[in-house]
Design a protein around this motif. Structure first.
Motif, PDB file in Angstrom:
ATOM      1  N   PRO A 521       0.860  -1.186   0.000  1.00 20.39           N
ATOM      2  CA  PRO A 521       0.000   0.000   0.000  1.00 20.39           C
ATOM      3  C   PRO A 521       0.900   1.240   0.000  1.00 20.39           C
ATOM      4  CG  PRO A 521      -0.575  -1.494   1.810  1.00 20.39           C
ATOM      5  CD  PRO A 521       0.687  -2.009   1.200  1.00 20.39           C
ATOM      6  N   THR A 522       0.470   2.326  -0.623  1.00 24.33           N
ATOM      7  CA  THR A 522       1.350   3.495  -0.736  1.00 24.33           C
ATOM      8  C   THR A 522       1.766   4.055   0.621  1.00 24.33           C
ATOM      9  OG1 THR A 522      -0.670   4.721  -1.114  1.00 24.33           O
ATOM     10  CG2 THR A 522       0.749   4.365  -3.014  1.00 24.33           C
ATOM     11  N   GLU A 523       0.955   3.840   1.631  1.00 22.73           N
ATOM     12  CA  GLU A 523       1.270   4.390   2.957  1.00 22.73           C
ATOM     13  C   GLU A 523       2.428   3.649   3.633  1.00 22.73           C
ATOM     14  OE1 GLU A 523      -1.699   3.308   2.056  1.00 22.73           O
ATOM     15  OE2 GLU A 523      -2.853   5.169   1.874  1.00 22.73           O
ATOM     16  N   VAL A 524       2.720   2.440   3.158  1.00 20.49           N
ATOM     17  CA  VAL A 524       3.662   1.581   3.872  1.00 20.49           C
ATOM     18  C   VAL A 524       5.054   1.642   3.241  1.00 20.49           C
ATOM     19  CG1 VAL A 524       4.131  -0.819   4.504  1.00 20.49           C
ATOM     20  CG2 VAL A 524       1.792   0.046   4.564  1.00 20.49           C
ATOM     21  N   GLU A 525       6.063   1.693   4.077  1.00 24.71           N
ATOM     22  CA  GLU A 525       7.439   1.657   3.602  1.00 24.71           C
ATOM     23  C   GLU A 525       7.971   0.230   3.732  1.00 24.71           C
ATOM     24  OE1 GLU A 525       9.129   4.052   2.209  1.00 24.71           O
ATOM     25  OE2 GLU A 525       7.382   5.375   2.437  1.00 24.71           O
ATOM     26  N   PRO A 526       8.908  -0.148   2.844  1.00 24.59           N
ATOM     27  CA  PRO A 526       9.423  -1.521   2.930  1.00 24.59           C
ATOM     28  C   PRO A 526       9.934  -1.894   4.322  1.00 24.59           C
ATOM     29  CG  PRO A 526      10.218  -0.474   0.934  1.00 24.59           C
ATOM     30  CD  PRO A 526       9.460   0.582   1.681  1.00 24.59           C
ATOM     31  N   GLU A 527      10.545  -0.930   5.031  1.00 24.42           N
ATOM     32  CA  GLU A 527      11.077  -1.309   6.346  1.00 24.42           C
ATOM     33  C   GLU A 527       9.986  -1.571   7.381  1.00 24.42           C
ATOM     34  OE1 GLU A 527      11.992   1.297   4.635  1.00 24.42           O
ATOM     35  OE2 GLU A 527      12.051   3.148   5.828  1.00 24.42           O
ATOM     36  N   ASN A 528       8.740  -1.160   7.064  1.00 23.91           N
ATOM     37  CA  ASN A 528       7.640  -1.480   7.980  1.00 23.91           C
ATOM     38  C   ASN A 528       7.163  -2.924   7.821  1.00 23.91           C
ATOM     39  OD1 ASN A 528       6.307   1.716   7.078  1.00 23.91           O
ATOM     40  ND2 ASN A 528       7.377   1.221   8.968  1.00 23.91           N
ATOM     41  N   VAL A 529       7.522  -3.537   6.694  1.00 23.49           N
ATOM     42  CA  VAL A 529       6.883  -4.805   6.325  1.00 23.49           C
ATOM     43  C   VAL A 529       7.111  -5.945   7.337  1.00 23.49           C
ATOM     44  CG1 VAL A 529       6.810  -6.627   4.565  1.00 23.49           C
ATOM     45  CG2 VAL A 529       6.715  -4.239   3.892  1.00 23.49           C
ATOM     46  N   PRO A 530       8.357  -6.162   7.784  1.00 27.82           N
ATOM     47  CA  PRO A 530       8.532  -7.275   8.734  1.00 27.82           C
ATOM     48  C   PRO A 530       7.674  -7.122   9.988  1.00 27.82           C
ATOM     49  CG  PRO A 530      10.661  -6.575   7.875  1.00 27.82           C
ATOM     50  CD  PRO A 530       9.666  -5.568   7.392  1.00 27.82           C
ATOM     51  N   GLY A 531       7.650  -5.916  10.546  1.00 24.40           N
ATOM     52  CA  GLY A 531       6.839  -5.672  11.741  1.00 24.40           C
ATOM     53  C   GLY A 531       5.370  -5.909  11.472  1.00 24.40           C
ATOM     54  N   ILE A 532       4.920  -5.479  10.307  1.00 22.58           N
ATOM     55  CA  ILE A 532       3.507  -5.619   9.954  1.00 22.58           C
ATOM     56  C   ILE A 532       3.128  -7.097   9.857  1.00 22.58           C
ATOM     57  CG2 ILE A 532       1.897  -5.338   8.029  1.00 22.58           C
ATOM     58  CD1 ILE A 532       3.198  -2.552   7.570  1.00 22.58           C
ATOM     59  N   PHE A 533       3.964  -7.881   9.175  1.00 24.43           N
ATOM     60  CA  PHE A 533       3.624  -9.302   9.021  1.00 24.43           C
ATOM     61  C   PHE A 533       3.717 -10.048  10.345  1.00 24.43           C
ATOM     62  CE2 PHE A 533       2.558 -10.507   4.692  1.00 24.43           C
ATOM     63  CZ  PHE A 533       2.657  -9.249   4.101  1.00 24.43           C
ATOM     64  N   SER A 534       4.667  -9.637  11.155  1.00 27.10           N
ATOM     65  CA  SER A 534       4.756 -10.247  12.478  1.00 27.10           C
ATOM     66  C   SER A 534       3.478  -9.967  13.262  1.00 27.10           C
ATOM     67  CB  SER A 534       5.985  -9.688  13.176  1.00 27.10           C
ATOM     68  OG  SER A 534       5.988 -10.033  14.517  1.00 27.10           O
ATOM     69  N   ASP A 535       2.965  -8.746  13.157  1.00 26.00           N
ATOM     70  CA  ASP A 535       1.707  -8.405  13.842  1.00 26.00           C
ATOM     71  C   ASP A 535       0.511  -9.172  13.262  1.00 26.00           C
ATOM     72  OD1 ASP A 535       2.989  -6.721  15.522  1.00 26.00           O
ATOM     73  OD2 ASP A 535       2.271  -4.853  14.626  1.00 26.00           O
ATOM     74  N   PHE A 536       0.492  -9.328  11.946  1.00 30.75           N
ATOM     75  CA  PHE A 536      -0.601 -10.118  11.343  1.00 30.75           C
ATOM     76  C   PHE A 536      -0.649 -11.501  11.985  1.00 30.75           C
ATOM     77  CE2 PHE A 536      -0.278  -7.901   6.935  1.00 30.75           C
ATOM     78  CZ  PHE A 536      -1.057  -6.863   7.401  1.00 30.75           C
ATOM     79  N   LEU A 537       0.537 -12.119  12.087  1.00 29.38           N
ATOM     80  CA  LEU A 537       0.590 -13.498  12.577  1.00 29.38           C
ATOM     81  C   LEU A 537       0.194 -13.580  14.044  1.00 29.38           C
ATOM     82  CD1 LEU A 537       3.720 -14.578  10.623  1.00 29.38           C
ATOM     83  CD2 LEU A 537       1.461 -15.621  10.453  1.00 29.38           C
ATOM     84  N   THR A 538       0.666 -12.630  14.840  1.00 23.16           N
ATOM     85  CA  THR A 538       0.279 -12.615  16.248  1.00 23.16           C
ATOM     86  C   THR A 538      -1.233 -12.507  16.353  1.00 23.16           C
ATOM     87  OG1 THR A 538       2.307 -11.450  16.720  1.00 23.16           O
ATOM     88  CG2 THR A 538       0.659 -11.450  18.447  1.00 23.16           C
TER      89      THR A 538
END
Ligand code: ADP
Ligand code: MG
Length: 609
Positions: A521-538
Motif C-alpha cells: 500500500p502506498t502508505e507503507v514503507e518496505p522497512e515497515n513490512v517485517p513488523g507488519i507481518f509479524s503483527d498479522f501473525l500474532t
C-alpha cells in the motif's frame, strides 16, 4: 449399600412393571456414542491415525487431507502392518495390541492403549483400510461404513498400513454442523500433526492439503526438525536445555528471551514423547525467564521430559493431553532449574529491546540477472523521516504533500458529525507545537488540547486505510521484493487473508519457507513490512478471524504511524492536529486508547487560584 439398592429397586419397580425395558445397545450405536469422546473433529482423527503409525514403528508417515479433513483424511505408514484377522479386530471396541493386563497400563510406552480410536472413527465415517505385514504375500483391504463392514478383499500393496477416513460425520449431521471453518479445522490438524512430528524427529513426515504440500520433514535430530517446521529464522534463537536427575530428565530447547511473543504458539511440552498441556509446568518454564521477559510475553519452548511411566497418570483425560505427576513439585523445581541453567550458560542477560522483531529477518533479494551480494539488514529503526538535520527540502515537501493528500481526502469524505465543518476547516488557523517529541499542543473551541502524536496519526491512517480498502487501494510495486523468512504454519495462516491483503494494495507471494512482498500500500514503507507481518501473525494466532480487514487497517496504521520520540517541524505538527480535528470521531485510537487530553479554561483558572 445393600439397603440403598434395595430401596432403589423397590422405587423403580412400579415403573418397569409393564415388562423389562433394558437392552444392551448394539455395538455400532455404542461406538457412535463413544466416538463423541474420541473424535471431536477432523484433527482428532489425524492424531489417532498418526499415533497408531508411530506405535507401529513406521519410518515414514504421510498425511493427506482434503477440505480440512471433512472429505478425506488419509494416513499411510511403512510400519508393522496387520494380519487379516488383526485388521478386522482393530476396528472392534476395546481391541488393542498394546496392553494385556492392568499392570501394563502403568508402564505404557505407546501412544495408544485404549483400543477405542479405530472403532470410534469407523462409527462416524466411511473407512477404507489397507494393511500388510512383511511376512504376508498380499495385503488386506477392509471397507467399513458407519461401523458396519462392507467389504474385505485381498489386494496388492506394500508393507505397512494406509487408512482413509472419508466424509467424517456423514451419519451424524449434528456433529458435522458443529465443525468450524476450514481455516480453523486445518489449524487444529496442523497443531496435532506438529505435536507428533516434533516428538519423532527420526520419522519422516509428509503432509498434503488439497494437493498442495504443507510439510515435508526429513529425518534428522531435534534441532533440525524444529528448524524444518518453524523455518531457518528460529535457529539462532534456540538455547539447548539438558538436565538429568534421578526422578526426571529434561532435554530440548527454549527460545531466547527476545524471541518471546505475546501470543502463545510455540510452546511444546512432551512427557515421554507425548504432547502434554500442564499449566503448572508451563509456569515453571516462565518462572525461569523471570526478569528476562516483559509482562505477558511467553517464551517459546520445545521441552522433553522423560519420567518413569509408573510415576505419572496420563489416564485422567480422554484425549490425553493432560497429565498427573506423582511428585509434581519436584518436577517443577527440576524444570525451572534446567531452563535457568541453560539461559545462564548462554549468557542471556535482560538488556533487550522488545520493539524490535529479531525473528523477522529482512533480506532484500538480488535483482534478476544481477550479481548477488551478501544480504544486508535494511531495517533502520532509528530512521526518523522528520528529523530536521536530515531533512532536505524535498523530504519536507514530500511529507507536506502526504499531509495535504490527507486533508484533501478528508474534505472530500467529510463526516456528518465532524467537529469542524468544511468552512471551519478552511479558516482553521490554529497554533500548534510539538512538546517532548511526543505531544502536539494546540487549542480548539476555547480549550487546550494535548494530542498524543502517535495515536493521532494512527487514527488518521486507520480511517484512510479502511476507506481505501473498500475503494481502489493505491499500491506501489517494489523493485526488489521484501523477503521474510517464515514457515509452513505461518504461511498457511497468511494465505487465509491473502485476498484481504490484496485489497489493501499488497501483492504477496509464498514459497515453502518465505514470504515475498512484491507490492505495498502506498502508505507503507518496505522497512515497515517485517513488523507488519509479524503483527498479522500474532493477531491471527489470537483470534480466529473470518474477516480480517479492520485488523489489517489497524496493524498497518500502528506500524506506519509517526512514533513517540520523533521530532516534527511546526508545520507538520499543525497539519497533524488539523487532520485529527477534521475526523468524525477523533477521541479514540483504533485500539481504543484516548488520543488527546482536553483542558478547559475554567480548569486552568481553578488551578491558578
Ligand atoms: P490403540 O491404539 O489404543 O490400541 P486403536 O483403535 O487406535 O487402539 O488401534 C487398535 C489396534 O489396531 C492397535 O492396538 C494396533 O494393534 C492396530 N493398529 C492400528 N493402526 C495400526 C497401524 N497403522 N499399523 C499397525 N497396526 C495398527
Ligand atoms: Mg490408537
Amino acid at each position: 449399600m445393600i439397603l440403598n439398592s434395595t430401596i432403589n429397586f423397590l422405587l423403580l419397580q412400579p415403573m418397569i412393571s409393564m415388562g423389562d425395558v433394558i437392552q444392551l445397545l448394539p455395538d455400532h450405536v455404542a461406538n457412535q456414542i463413544a466416538a463423541g469422546e474420541v473424535v471431536q473433529r477432523p484433527a482428532s482423527v489425524v492424531k489417532e491415525l498418526i499415533e497408531n503409525a508411530v506405535d507401529a514403528k513406521a519410518n515414514s508417515i504421510s498425511l493427506i487431507i482434503k477440505d480440512a479433513g471433512r472429505t478425506l483424511i488419509q494416513v499411510s505408514d511403512d510400519g508393522a502392518g496387520m494380519s487379516v484377522t488383526d485388521l478386522r479386530m482393530a476396528f472392534e471396541r476395546h481391541a488393542t495390541s498394546k496392553i494385556r493386563t492392568t499392570e501394563d497400563i502403568f508402564s505404557i510406552q505407546t501412544k495408544g492403549f485404549r483400543g477405542e480410536a479405530l472403532a470410534s472413527i469407523a462409527a462416524v465415517a466411511q473407512v477404507d483400510a489397507v494393511s500388510k505385514r512383511d511376512q504376508d504375500e498380499v495385503a488386506t483391504r477392509l471397507i467399513i461404513e458407519g461401523g458396519e463392514v462392507r467389504d474385505q478383499v485381498p489386494r496388492a500393496a506394500r508393507t505397512g498400513t494406509s487408512i482413509s477416513v472419508k466424509n467424517l460425520f456423514y451419519n451424524v449431521p449434528a456433529r458435522r454442523n458443529f465443525l468450524k471453518s476450514n481455516q480453523i479445522e486445518l489449524k487444529h490438524i496442523q497443531d496435532e500433526f506438529l505435536r507428533v512430528a516434533l516428538a519423532h524427529e527420526a520419522i519422516e513426515f509428509n503432509f498434503y492439503h488439497n494437493d498442495s504440500e504443507l510439510y515435508v520433514l526429513k529425518k534428522g535430530n531435534l534441532k533440525q526438525r524444529i528448524i524444518q517446521v518453524f523455518g531457518r529464522k528460529i535457529e539462532p534463537q534456540l538455547v539447548p536445555v539438558a538436565e538429568e536427575t534421578e526422578i526426571v530428565s529434561v532435554k530440548g530447547f527454549v527460545g531466547k528471551p527476545e524471541s518471546a511473543k505475546k501470543a502463545r504458539g510455540e510452546q511444546y511440552f512432551f512427557v515421554n514423547n507425548r504432547f502434554i498441556k500442564n499449566n503448572y509446568l508451563h509456569k515453571a518454564i516462565v518462572d525461569a525467564f523471570e526478569h528476562l521477559l516483559p509482562n505477558q510475553y511467553v517464551p517459546s519452548y520445545f521441552l522433553f521430559l522423560e519420567i518413569d511411566p509408573s510415576k505419572i497418570d496420563i489416564n485422567i483425560h480422554p484425549t490425553k493431553t493432560e497429565i498427573k505427576f506423582e511428585d509434581e513439585y519436584a518436577i517443577y523445581a527440576v524444570l525451572r532449574a534446567a531452563v535457568k541453567h541453560a539461559l545462564g550458560q548462554y549468557n542471556i542477560t535482560p538488556s533487550l529491546d522488545f520493539d524490535q522483531n529479531p525473528d523477522w529477518a529482512f533480506i532484500p533479494s538480488a535483482p534478476k540477472g544481477g550479481t548477488i551480494k551478501a544480504p544486508e539488514i535494511h531495517v533502520d529503526r532509528n530512521y526518523n523521516p522528520f528529523e530536521t538535520s536530515a531533512n532536505s527540502y524535498k523530504e519536507i515537501q514530500a511529507t507536506n504533500d502526504l499531509y495535504k493528500s490527507f486533508s484533501e481526502f478528508e474534505l472530500e469524505n467529510n463526516h456528518p458529525e465532524t467537529i469542524l465543518d468544511k468552512a471551519d476547516f478552511d479558516s482553521l488557523e490554529i497554533n500548534a507545537f510539538q512538546w517532548q517529541n511526543k505531544y502536539i499542543v494546540t487549542h480548539h473551541k476555547g480549550e487546550l488540547l494535548i494530542i498524543d502524536q502517535h495515536r493521532a496519526h494512527q487514527l488518521i491512517l486507520f480511517e484512510k486505510l479502511k476507506k481505501s480498502s473498500t475503494e481502489n487501494a493505491l499500491s506501489q510495486r517494489l523493485l526488489f521484493p521484501v523477503e521474510i523468512i517464515s514457515n509452513a504454519t505461518e504461511i498457511s495462516q497468511l494465505k487465509n487473508i491473502e485476498t484481504d491483503l490484496f485489497r489493501f494494495g499488497f501483492d504477496v507471494e509464498f514459497t515453502i519457507d518465505q514470504i515475498l512482498v512484491n507490492a505495498l500500500p502506498t502508505e507503507v514503507e518496505p522497512e515497515n513490512v517485517p513488523g507488519i507481518f509479524s503483527d498479522f501473525l500474532t493477531d491471527l494466532e489470537l483470534h480466529d478471524k473470518i474477516s480480517f480487514e479492520v485488523e489489517i487497517a489497524k496493524i498497518l496504521a500502528k506500524n506506519v504511524a509517526i512514533k513517540k520520540g520523533e521530532g516534527l517541524l511546526p508545520e507538520q505538527a499543525k497539519h497533524l492536529a488539523q487532520q485529527l480535528l477534521t475526523l468524525g470521531e477523533p477521541n479514540f485510537s483504533p485500539y481504543g486508547k484516548p488520543v488527546f487530553v482536553q483542558i478547559s479554561e475554567s480548569e486552568i483558572i481553578k488551578k491558578l487560584n
